[in-house]
Design a protein around this motif. Sequence first.
Motif, PDB file in Angstrom:
ATOM      1  N   ALA A   1       0.831  -1.214   0.000  1.00  0.00           N
ATOM      2  CA  ALA A   1       0.000   0.000   0.000  1.00  0.00           C
ATOM      3  C   ALA A   1       0.861   1.258   0.000  1.00  0.00           C
ATOM      4  CB  ALA A   1      -0.927  -0.012   1.211  1.00  0.00           C
ATOM      5  N   LEU A   2       1.902   1.280   0.832  1.00  0.00           N
ATOM      6  CA  LEU A   2       2.785   2.450   0.869  1.00  0.00           C
ATOM      7  C   LEU A   2       3.539   2.610  -0.450  1.00  0.00           C
ATOM      8  CD1 LEU A   2       4.215   2.111   4.500  1.00  0.00           C
ATOM      9  CD2 LEU A   2       2.501   3.747   3.673  1.00  0.00           C
ATOM     10  N   GLY A   3       3.928   1.484  -1.052  1.00  0.00           N
ATOM     11  CA  GLY A   3       4.596   1.556  -2.352  1.00  0.00           C
ATOM     12  C   GLY A   3       3.689   2.101  -3.439  1.00  0.00           C
ATOM     13  N   LEU A   4       2.402   1.716  -3.403  1.00  0.00           N
ATOM     14  CA  LEU A   4       1.446   2.237  -4.387  1.00  0.00           C
ATOM     15  C   LEU A   4       1.281   3.747  -4.257  1.00  0.00           C
ATOM     16  CD1 LEU A   4      -1.414  -0.417  -4.396  1.00  0.00           C
ATOM     17  CD2 LEU A   4      -0.014   0.272  -6.344  1.00  0.00           C
ATOM     18  N   LEU A   5       1.157   4.225  -3.021  1.00  0.00           N
ATOM     19  CA  LEU A   5       1.029   5.664  -2.813  1.00  0.00           C
ATOM     20  C   LEU A   5       2.260   6.402  -3.332  1.00  0.00           C
ATOM     21  CD1 LEU A   5      -0.540   5.731   0.765  1.00  0.00           C
ATOM     22  CD2 LEU A   5      -1.687   6.202  -1.412  1.00  0.00           C
ATOM     23  N   ALA A   6       3.435   5.823  -3.057  1.00  0.00           N
ATOM     24  CA  ALA A   6       4.673   6.428  -3.559  1.00  0.00           C
ATOM     25  C   ALA A   6       4.699   6.424  -5.082  1.00  0.00           C
ATOM     26  CB  ALA A   6       5.881   5.674  -2.998  1.00  0.00           C
TER      27      ALA A   6
ATOM     28  N   LEU B   1      10.371   2.563 -10.536  1.00  0.00           N
ATOM     29  CA  LEU B   1      11.682   2.150 -10.015  1.00  0.00           C
ATOM     30  C   LEU B   1      11.853   2.579  -8.558  1.00  0.00           C
ATOM     31  CD1 LEU B   1      14.667   1.219 -10.175  1.00  0.00           C
ATOM     32  CD2 LEU B   1      15.186   3.438 -11.231  1.00  0.00           C
ATOM     33  N   PHE B   2      11.639   3.855  -8.277  1.00  0.00           N
ATOM     34  CA  PHE B   2      11.872   4.368  -6.929  1.00  0.00           C
ATOM     35  C   PHE B   2      10.875   3.792  -5.929  1.00  0.00           C
ATOM     36  CE2 PHE B   2      13.608   8.217  -9.334  1.00  0.00           C
ATOM     37  CZ  PHE B   2      14.909   7.733  -9.287  1.00  0.00           C
ATOM     38  N   SER B   3       9.630   3.598  -6.343  1.00  0.00           N
ATOM     39  CA  SER B   3       8.633   3.055  -5.417  1.00  0.00           C
ATOM     40  C   SER B   3       8.906   1.587  -5.105  1.00  0.00           C
ATOM     41  CB  SER B   3       7.225   3.233  -5.978  1.00  0.00           C
ATOM     42  OG  SER B   3       7.073   2.582  -7.220  1.00  0.00           O
ATOM     43  N   ARG B   4       9.436   0.830  -6.063  1.00  0.00           N
ATOM     44  CA  ARG B   4       9.773  -0.572  -5.801  1.00  0.00           C
ATOM     45  C   ARG B   4      10.963  -0.684  -4.840  1.00  0.00           C
ATOM     46  NH1 ARG B   4       8.960  -3.452 -11.797  1.00  0.00           N
ATOM     47  NH2 ARG B   4       6.737  -3.930 -11.471  1.00  0.00           N
TER      48      ARG B   4
END
Length: 442
Positions: free
Chosen positions: A168-173, A201-204
């Motif tokens: 969820a936090l990665g999706l928001l990012a 890339l950065f969110s992963r």
Amino acid sequence: MFAQIFRELKYTFRLSVPIAVGLIGQGLFGVIDTLMVGNMLGEHALAAATLANNVNYVPQVVVVGLCSAIPVLTAQARGAGKDAAVPGVLRHGLLVCLGFSLVGAALVCAFSLFDGLTALGQPENVAADAKIFSCIIALSVPAAAGFQAVKSFRDASGGQWISLLWIALGLLANIFLNWALMTGAFFFPNWGLEGAAAGTLFSRIFSFLGITFHERLRCEFRDGFTLRELRENLRIALPSSLHILFEAGLFIVSPFFMGWIGEASIAANQVAITISSLVYMCPLGISQALSIRIGEAFGQKNLPRIRAVFFGSALFTMALMGGIALIQIYFRQQIPALFNLGETASLLAENILLATAAYMIFDAFQTVAAGALRGLGDVRVIAGAAFVSYWIVGCPTALILAFPLGLGGVGVWIGLATGLALNALILGARMHKNLFRRRVFI
């Protein structure tokens, strides 16, 4: 028997919900990219992103298959009361997943930079715009591999909600970074199409670091690696990876078939793949939960429990996907409008969505059957079944229907459905042999 099936289904359902939601969250990375690129940059940019993403699906699906050994071996060890072996499962699983992902990322970059898409007959202007996008996405594959390995371990160890949190936090990012890097907002550089890839890339990387350091992992790298444990991991990981690769590979090449038809067909196909991939996370989540629960029962040598777990999960999953198929048919005209397609592409997408709804029950059963076979450690047949079903039967059927018979994109998807139906039949026969001819503990 029915009481036991219902009881086991409740436990499987509880385990599968956070796993499935997490997988849907992972699938939303692609949906978000597609929606944002289509609405902010237009149909041409969407076609370029589609080709680039499909090239990168190859190492990504290989990694998903390789990581499937981690929850199975973890569950089998726990079921057999061998908790001391669990850290070694994660340690060797990470080695395999990260090693393969680095090689895959390098190959994708080389393919993209040396005009591989143009060599496959794709439109030159679309292929040119896909180059850098493809390379940036490739750089994110090792982070996605590390995340998938740790997530698989946490899911099998009762940490499903930790996985869900970082998805969820990665999706928001990803949403924020895509928007900022495609528009140049908040002093970010304006990278246009490449900004969407950089956001992924950065969110992963952010998600991988978060799920790894959220709580201490029992990995014990100081204990090193052994050839025996590496072989045990690869015994399940390689056939599972080939199974997923053969299946996903046919869906990966389908946009190239669409490229031979036209740019509108590529964009329409991307809508169908995006929706199908998102919906597929539901049976895949149940399949992964099934692998864990059957792995535990296998470690306990409990055949009646294995049967109850499998039958309850299979019936529930097919009923669920049948309902989703009806919803997709009903809303097939509204879905393409979300992606800002032109009139021609929208009409094509409607017809393809109708074709994809037809195979959902077959897809649900073969996914659950494959998960059950992985839980039993019986993975030899699944790779061969996938190769025959998808590449000996499905691919030629798709090409014949699409081109000589003139059905175009709809014909491609009918061919894919044919392959899925055959694979469901083969894996179902294998599970019957395991459950009723007592091959499970041989």
